[in-house]
Write a protein that holds these residues in place. Structure first.
Motif, PDB file in Angstrom:
ATOM      1  N   LEU A 263      -0.852  -2.894  -1.364  1.00  0.00           N
ATOM      2  CA  LEU A 263      -0.322  -2.462  -2.649  1.00  0.00           C
ATOM      3  C   LEU A 263      -0.901  -1.138  -3.141  1.00  0.00           C
ATOM      4  CD1 LEU A 263      -0.301  -5.893  -4.563  1.00  0.00           C
ATOM      5  CD2 LEU A 263       1.522  -4.860  -3.193  1.00  0.00           C
ATOM      6  N   SER A 264      -2.001  -0.673  -2.544  1.00  0.00           N
ATOM      7  CA  SER A 264      -2.595   0.563  -3.059  1.00  0.00           C
ATOM      8  C   SER A 264      -2.293   1.727  -2.127  1.00  0.00           C
ATOM      9  CB  SER A 264      -4.112   0.424  -3.187  1.00  0.00           C
ATOM     10  OG  SER A 264      -4.724   0.721  -1.950  1.00  0.00           O
ATOM     11  N   ARG A 265      -2.453   2.936  -2.655  1.00  0.00           N
ATOM     12  CA  ARG A 265      -2.184   4.102  -1.814  1.00  0.00           C
ATOM     13  C   ARG A 265      -3.215   4.251  -0.707  1.00  0.00           C
ATOM     14  NH1 ARG A 265      -4.247   6.940  -6.520  1.00  0.00           N
ATOM     15  NH2 ARG A 265      -5.900   8.405  -5.967  1.00  0.00           N
TER      16      ARG A 265
ATOM     17  N   SER B  74      -0.293  16.232   4.940  1.00  0.00           N
ATOM     18  CA  SER B  74       0.399  15.683   3.773  1.00  0.00           C
ATOM     19  C   SER B  74      -0.575  15.472   2.611  1.00  0.00           C
ATOM     20  CB  SER B  74       1.075  14.355   4.121  1.00  0.00           C
ATOM     21  OG  SER B  74       1.964  14.532   5.187  1.00  0.00           O
TER      22      SER B  74
ATOM     23  N   TYR C 191      -2.692   5.144   3.233  1.00  0.00           N
ATOM     24  CA  TYR C 191      -3.409   6.213   3.926  1.00  0.00           C
ATOM     25  C   TYR C 191      -4.037   5.705   5.225  1.00  0.00           C
ATOM     26  CZ  TYR C 191      -2.984   8.959  -0.392  1.00  0.00           C
ATOM     27  OH  TYR C 191      -2.508   9.644  -1.483  1.00  0.00           O
TER      28      TYR C 191
ATOM     29  N   GLU D  85       8.353   3.697  -5.644  1.00  0.00           N
ATOM     30  CA  GLU D  85       8.149   4.078  -4.244  1.00  0.00           C
ATOM     31  C   GLU D  85       9.479   3.975  -3.499  1.00  0.00           C
ATOM     32  OE1 GLU D  85       5.783   1.276  -2.078  1.00  0.00           O
ATOM     33  OE2 GLU D  85       5.300   2.698  -0.486  1.00  0.00           O
TER      34      GLU D  85
ATOM     35  N   SER E  42       1.339   5.978  -8.196  1.00  0.00           N
ATOM     36  CA  SER E  42       0.390   4.891  -8.427  1.00  0.00           C
ATOM     37  C   SER E  42      -0.022   4.813  -9.883  1.00  0.00           C
ATOM     38  CB  SER E  42      -0.874   5.099  -7.587  1.00  0.00           C
ATOM     39  OG  SER E  42      -0.554   5.219  -6.232  1.00  0.00           O
TER      40      SER E  42
ATOM     41  N   ILE F 212      -5.009   1.939  -8.978  1.00  0.00           N
ATOM     42  CA  ILE F 212      -4.987   1.946  -7.526  1.00  0.00           C
ATOM     43  C   ILE F 212      -3.694   1.363  -6.966  1.00  0.00           C
ATOM     44  CG2 ILE F 212      -7.508   1.836  -7.294  1.00  0.00           C
ATOM     45  CD1 ILE F 212      -6.982  -1.137  -6.376  1.00  0.00           C
ATOM     46  N   VAL F 213      -2.909   0.712  -7.811  1.00  0.00           N
ATOM     47  CA  VAL F 213      -1.732   0.023  -7.291  1.00  0.00           C
ATOM     48  C   VAL F 213      -0.494   0.918  -7.353  1.00  0.00           C
ATOM     49  CG1 VAL F 213      -0.238  -1.987  -7.579  1.00  0.00           C
ATOM     50  CG2 VAL F 213      -2.687  -2.189  -7.958  1.00  0.00           C
ATOM     51  N   ILE F 214       0.258   0.896  -6.258  1.00  0.00           N
ATOM     52  CA  ILE F 214       1.479   1.687  -6.182  1.00  0.00           C
ATOM     53  C   ILE F 214       2.594   0.972  -6.944  1.00  0.00           C
ATOM     54  CG2 ILE F 214       3.254   2.521  -4.599  1.00  0.00           C
ATOM     55  CD1 ILE F 214       1.017   2.686  -2.482  1.00  0.00           C
TER      56      ILE F 214
ATOM     57  N   LEU G  16       4.363   9.973   1.546  1.00  0.00           N
ATOM     58  CA  LEU G  16       2.943  10.222   1.839  1.00  0.00           C
ATOM     59  C   LEU G  16       2.302  11.276   0.926  1.00  0.00           C
ATOM     60  CD1 LEU G  16       0.772   9.105   3.640  1.00  0.00           C
ATOM     61  CD2 LEU G  16       1.430  10.724   5.420  1.00  0.00           C
ATOM     62  N   PRO G  17       2.956  12.416   0.657  1.00  0.00           N
ATOM     63  CA  PRO G  17       2.276  13.394  -0.200  1.00  0.00           C
ATOM     64  C   PRO G  17       2.228  12.993  -1.677  1.00  0.00           C
ATOM     65  CG  PRO G  17       4.041  14.417   1.086  1.00  0.00           C
ATOM     66  CD  PRO G  17       4.228  12.942   1.186  1.00  0.00           C
TER      67      PRO G  17
ATOM     68  N   PHE H 250       1.932   9.679  -3.082  1.00  0.00           N
ATOM     69  CA  PHE H 250       1.472   8.342  -3.473  1.00  0.00           C
ATOM     70  C   PHE H 250       0.618   8.389  -4.735  1.00  0.00           C
ATOM     71  CE2 PHE H 250       2.411   6.634   0.880  1.00  0.00           C
ATOM     72  CZ  PHE H 250       3.308   5.675   0.439  1.00  0.00           C
ATOM     73  N   ARG H 251      -0.115   9.477  -4.894  1.00  0.00           N
ATOM     74  CA  ARG H 251      -0.957   9.587  -6.077  1.00  0.00           C
ATOM     75  C   ARG H 251      -0.087   9.509  -7.340  1.00  0.00           C
ATOM     76  NH1 ARG H 251      -5.154  14.550  -6.473  1.00  0.00           N
ATOM     77  NH2 ARG H 251      -6.058  13.592  -4.640  1.00  0.00           N
TER      78      ARG H 251
END
Lengths: 517, 323
Positions: free
Chosen positions: B190-192, B210, B196, A394, A384, A387-389, A377-378, A380-381
Motif C-alpha cells: 500500500l505504500s510507495r 524515475s 520502489y 493511482e 500518497s 505513507i499510503v498510496i 513511478l515518478p 508516487f509521492r
C-alpha cells in the motif's frame, strides 16, 4: 611460409573438407536475391539484391537504422530472413544458424568484442579449437603459435597476458587475428575502427588488405567516408532498410554517397506545430561531464532543440549529465535565468526536467512490472497521503495516460514486457506526462517504433509545446531532427560542433559535420 | 492511420497472484486435513499451538527476507543474526539492563547490521550474496567470542514467560506474526516504498531515472530484513530461555525456502507478504506432520527440497503461459 599462413592453412584444409565449394577470384561468392527481413509489420530490410565478389573489399554505408546491422545478422545466421534467396558459390543456402555461417567460412568481427576477458590472448585465439595432445591442452604450443601469428601480422600484443588488460582497440585486433586464423572466406567488419587509435587502425587496414590478397571477401561497414575510400573496391548504400545502389569506388564521390544515404523526400509525418517562442527555460554554459565537453545551448518555451550526431557522439551523455545522473566536471546550468546545481535525478525532476532515456529496455521501463506501476513511478509521492498510496488516484492516473496516449492494452495491470516497441515508448512518455515537466528531453524517441506511432509522438510534441514546455530532441535519424527542430545542434566526439536554425543547412552539410569528413 | 500491432495480452497480473495465494492456502488446508485423518494427535489444541509457535519465527524471517529478494538481492545472514541477537539480549538482561531497553537495543543491533549490509552493497559494490555470507560467519564468531563458546541463561521470568503465553487462545508468538505482517503488508502493498522495492528489483536504472532513491531503497530492504531477524532473536531467546550464538543454524535457508514457496522470484520484482507467511506454515506443517507420523526427521529435509522444486516449477509454468 609465415606462421600465420601455416595456421590459416591448417584450418583451410579442414574447411575445404567440409566445404568443397570454391569460386575463382572476382566471381560472385555470395549473392543476395530479394533478401528481406520483417519484424511483424516493420520492414527492417526491404528486398535487397547485392552481389559480393570473391576477394573484394565491399563497403556498406548508411545512416543509423538504415538496415546495416539487420544485413549482418542475416549473413551470419543470427536471424532468419523473411523472404528471398542467398546463393553461396552459386548454390542456394539457408544460413539459418551461426554455426552454419561459420562452417561455410562466413565470420564477423563486431564493434564490441565478444571474447572472454579473463582468459589469455592465446586462449581466446584458440577458444573452441584448442591444440591438445592425449586430452591435455598444449598451453605452451598455443601461446607460441598465437604469438607467432600476432608478430607476423605486426600487432605488438603479448599472447600470454589476459585479454582484459588490453585496450578495446587491441582486443579488436585479437578478435580479427582470431577470425583470420580460422580459414575464413568471408569476413564482415562492423565499424571496426570506432574504438581504435590511428596506429591501431593502420595495423587493421594492413591486415584487411592482406586477407584480400589471400582471396578472402571483406565486407566493411563504416560511417567514416575516408576509410571507405581508402580501403574499398566497391560500396553499397542502404537507406531506410532499402538497398539504394552499389558503386565502384573509382566511379563515385563522397558527395554522391552522402546524397544516396539521405532520404530527400520529406515524409508527411514530420508535422511541425508552429508555436510562438517564449522565454528561455534552460541554458547551459560550457557544460562538461563524462563523454561531453564544453556544451553551451539554450531552450525556450515552445521550442524544439534538436541534437544530432552519430551514436557515441556525446548527446545521450549530455542529457544524463543535465539530468543529474552523471556528475558534471564543469560549466553552469541556468533555469529560468537563475543558476542552479542539479545533484540528483530527483533534483532535476523537482526543477521540472523530464528524461525519456535512450534505451527503453535498460533505462526506461521496469519490464516485468505492470504498465500502471511504470507510469506512476515518478509520481508516487504525489499520489500518497502519508505513507499510503491513494489507490483510486493511482488507478485513475494510469488509466488516463493509457487512454490519452492510446496505449493498446486491455488493462493497466498487463506487464510492460508484453507491449510492442511503440506502446512501450508511449509508456515511457506517459510517465513524464503525469509528472508534468517544463523541459522534456526525448532521447531517440522513435527507435523501433512503427510509422503510425511516430506520427502520434510528433503530434504529442506539438501539444507539449502549446502548453509552454520546451523539448530537447536527441536523434540519430537526420530527417526527424532536421524537420522538427527549431534549432539543430550537431555533436561530434563529445563536442557541439555546429548549430543551425530551422532548415538552415542542407542534409549533406549536417551529415558532413556529424561525420567530420 | 496508425499501424495496428497485433499482440496477445496476458491476463491481468493481480488475478494470477490471488489465484496463486489461494492455491497455497489450499495446499496448507489439504495438509492439515490429511494429517487430521492420518493421526489422532494433529487436531489437539496442544499440537496446533506447537505448530503455530514453530512456524511463527520462520514466518517473520521470511517476510523480511522477501523484501530483500524483491530487490533482486538475498540475505544469507538472518539465521546468524537470530543467534547473535539472542546472545545480545541475554547478555543485556544478565547485566541488569531493564527489559524495555534490552529489547530496543537488540532491535537497534538488527538495524545496524542491515545498514552495514546496505553499506557493503551500495558503497563498496559487493554482491548481496557475499556481504551477507560474510556477516553470517562473522556474527556467529562474534557471538561465540562474547560468550566464550557457552550459553548465557536468562533469569528474567517475564521475558521467558512471554513465549509460553496465550492470548485469546492463540500463542503469543503467533500474535507477533500478525504484529509484523500487518505493517509489512501496508508497507509492501500500500505504500510507495513498496512500489520502489519492486521497481529497483525490476530495473534499478529505470527506477533511478524515475526519481527513485535507489540507495535508500536498498538500505531500507536490508535494514528491515535484519531487524525482523533481530526480532526473531528476541522471540527465540524468550522461547528457549538462553542466549546462544549457534542457535538458528540454517534458518536463513528456511526463510528463503518459505519465501520462494510463497511465490517470490529470486530474479526480483515478484513477491508478496501473504506468500512467505503461507510458505513458512506449509514448511512447519510438514515438519510437524513428520514428527507425528514418526517419519525419520531426515525425510523432512528431503521432502522440503522436493516441495521447493515442485512449487517453483509450477510457478515457472504459470508465468511462461502468461507470456
Amino acid at each position: 611460409m609465415s606462421s600465420f599462413e601455416e595456421l590459416s592453412h591448417r584450418h583451410d584444409d579442414e574447411a575445404r573438407m567440409a566445404e568443397p565449394d570454391s569460386v575463382p577470384r572476382g566471381a560472385p561468392i555470395l549473392e543476395l536475391r530479394g533478401l528481406q527481413k520483417k519484424y511483424g509489420l516493420v520492414e527492417a530490410l526491404k528486398p535487397a539484391d547485392v552481389t559480393f565478389l570473391s576477394g573484394e573489399i565491399h563497403a556498406i554505408v548508411g545512416e543509423n537504422g538504415a538496415g546495416k546491422s539487420t544485413l549482418i545478422k542475416l549473413l551470419t545466421g543470427v536471424i532468419r530472413r523473411t523472404a528471398g534467396e542467398v546463393l553461396w558459390c552459386g548454390r542456394p543456402v539457408q544460413l539459418a544458424t551461426p554455426t552454419e555461417a561459420i562452417s561455410r567460412g562466413i565470420n564477423a568481427v563486431h564493434q564490441e568484442v565478444v571474447l572472454c576477458p579473463h582468459l589469455s590472448v592465446a586462449a581466446n585465439m584458440f577458444l573452441g579449437d584448442e591444440m591438445s595432445r592425449n586430452g591435455l591442452m598444449r598451453q605452451g604450443a598455443m601461446e607460441r603459435a598465437a604469438q607467432a601469428v600476432l608478430d607476423d601480422l605486426g600487432f605488438h600484443i603479448p599472447a600470454r597476458i589476459s585479454l582484459g588488460r588490453l585496450t578495446i582497440g587491441q582486443q579488436q585486433l585479437v578478435a580479427t587475428a582470431r577470425a583470420a586464423m580460422r580459414g575464413i572466406r568471408f569476413l564482415i567488419f562492423d565499424e571496426p575502427t570506432a574504438y581504435l587509435t590511428r596506429q591501431e587502425s593502420a595495423e587493421l587496414f594492413r591486415l584487411i588488405r592482406r586477407l584480400r590478397e589471400q582471396g578472402v571477401t571483406i565486407v566493411y561497414i563504416s560511417h567514416r567516408m575516408e576509410e571507405v575510400f581508402e580501403l574499398a573496391d566497391r560500396v553499397s548504400v542502404l537507406r531506410d532498410g532499402a538497398h539504394v545502389g552499389t558503386r565502384l569506388i573509382g566511379e563515385t564521390s563522397e558527395a554522391e554517397l552522402v546524397a544516396l544515404m539521405i532520404n530527400r523526400s520529406i515524409e508527411q509525418i514530420y508535422h511541425k506545430e508552429k508555436v510562438p517562442l517564449g522565454d528561455v527555460i534552460l541554458e547551459t554554459r560550457g557544460l562538461s561531464g563524462p563523454g561531453f565537453e564544453d556544451v553551451s545551448l539554450s531552450v525556450r518555451a515552445g521550442e524544439i532543440v534538436g541534437l544530432y550526431g552519430l551514436i557515441g557522439a556525446g548527446r545521450s551523455e549530455f542529457a544524463l549529465g543535465l539530468y543529474g545522473r552523471q556528475p558534471l566536471s564543469g560549466g553552469e546550468i541556468y533555469w529560468d535565468g537563475s543558476k542552479v546545481t542539479i545533484g540528483s535525478e530527483r533534483a532535476a525532476m523537482d526543477l521540472g526536467i523530464a528524461l525519456a532515456p535512450e534505451s527503453r529496455r535498460d533505462q526506461g521501463l521496469c519490464l516485468n512490472l505492470p504498465i500502471g506501476l511504470n507510469i506512476n513511478l515518478p509520481v508516487f509521492r504525489r499520489l500518497s497521503s502519508g505513507i499510503v498510496i491513494r489507490r483510486s488516484e493511482e488507478a485513475a492516473n494510469a488509466d488516463r495516460q493509457i487512454r490519452d496516449l492510446r496505449i493498446k492494452t486491455p488493462s493497466r495491470r498487463v506487464l510492460a514486457s508484453a507491449m510492442s516497441g511503440g506502446n512501450q515508448q508511449k509508456i515511457v512518455i506517459g510517465k513524464w506526462l503525469s509528472h508534468g515537466a517544463r523541459l522534456f528531453v526525448f532521447d531517440e524517441p522513435t527507435v523501433g517504433v512503427d510509422v503510425g506511432t511516430k506520427a502520434e509522438i510528433y503530434r504529442l510534441f506539438g501539444q507539449l509545446l502549446k502548453n509552454g514546455a520546451g523539448i530537447i530532441l536527441i536523434s540519430s535519424y537526420l530527417p526527424e531532427v532536421y524537420e522538427l527542430s527549431d534549432r539543430l545542434h550537431v555533436f561530434r566526439d563529445g563536442r557541439l560542433v555546429a548549430s543551425h536554425p530551422f532548415r538552415g543547412a542542407s542534409h549533406e552539410d549536417v551529415l558532413t559535420e556529424a561525420i567530420g569528413i | 492511420m496508425s499501424v495496428e500491432t497485433t499482440e496477445t495480452a496476458p491476463a491481468p497480473k493481480r488475478g494470477m497472484n490471488i489465484l496463486f495465494g489461494l492455491t497455497l492456502l489450499g495446499l496448507l488446508l489439504f495438509l492439515w486435513l490429511l494429517l487430521g485423518l492420518a493421526t489422532n494427535s494433529f487436531w489437539t489444541p496442544n499440537n496446533i499451538s506447537n505448530l503455530l509457535r514453530q512456524g511463527s519465527m520462520t514466518a517473520i524471517l521470511a517476510v523480511g527476507q522477501t523484501f530483500v529478494i524483491i530487490t533482486a538481492g538475498i540475505d544469507l545472514s538472518v539465521g546468524a543474526v537470530v543467534g547473535f541477537t539472542s546472545v545480545i539480549v541475554a547478555w543485556l538482561l544478565q547485566a541488569g539492563v531493564p527489559l524495555w531497553a534490552s529489547i530496543v537495543l537488540t532491535l537497534l543491533i538488527g538495524v545496524a547490521i542491515g545498514a552495514f549490509h546496505g553499506f557493503g552493497i551500495v558503497r563498496m559494490g559487493l554482491p548481496p550474496f557475499i556481504i551477507t555470507l560474510a556477516t553470517l560467519t562473522s556474527l556467529r564468531g562474534i557471538g561465540l567470542l562474547l560468550t566464550n563458546g557457552s550459553t548465557i541463561s536468562i533469569n528474567h521470568e517475564g521475558f521467558t514467560d512471554f513465549s509460553r503465553a496465550d492470548f485469546l487462545g492463540i500463542p503469543s508468538l503467533f500474535w507477533m506474526v500478525v504484529l509484523v505482517a500487518i505493517p509489512a503488508f501496508v508497507f509492501l502493498h500500500l505504500s510507495r516504498w513498496g512500489r520502489y522495492l519492486f521497481a529497483v528489483g525490476s530495473n534499478s536504472e529505470a527506477a533511478r531515472l524515475s526519481g527513485v532513491n535507489v540507495t535508500r531503497t536498498l538500505y531500507l530492504a536490508y535494514i528491515l530484513s535484519s531487524t525482523c531477524a533481530a526480532f526473531v532473536g528476541l522471540l527465540l531467546a524468550s522461547r528457549i530461555g538462553i542466549g546462544n550464538a549457534t542457535q538458528a543454524e540454517g534458518w536463513e535457508l528456511q526463510a528463503i525456502a518459505s519465501s520462494v514457496i510463497g511465490g517470490t522470484s529470486l530474479f526480483g520484482a515478484v513477491g508478496s507478504v501473504h506468500g512467505p507467511l503461507l510458505g513458512a506454515f506449509i514448511l512447519a506443517t510438514i515438519n510437524n506432520g513428520a514428527n507425528l507420523l514418526n517419519v525419520n526427521s531426515f525425510w523432512q529435509r528431503i521432502v522440503t527440497g522436493l516441495l521447493i522444486i515442485v512449487i517453483v516449477y509450477f510457478d515457472q509454468l504459470r508465468r511462461r503461459s502468461s507470456r
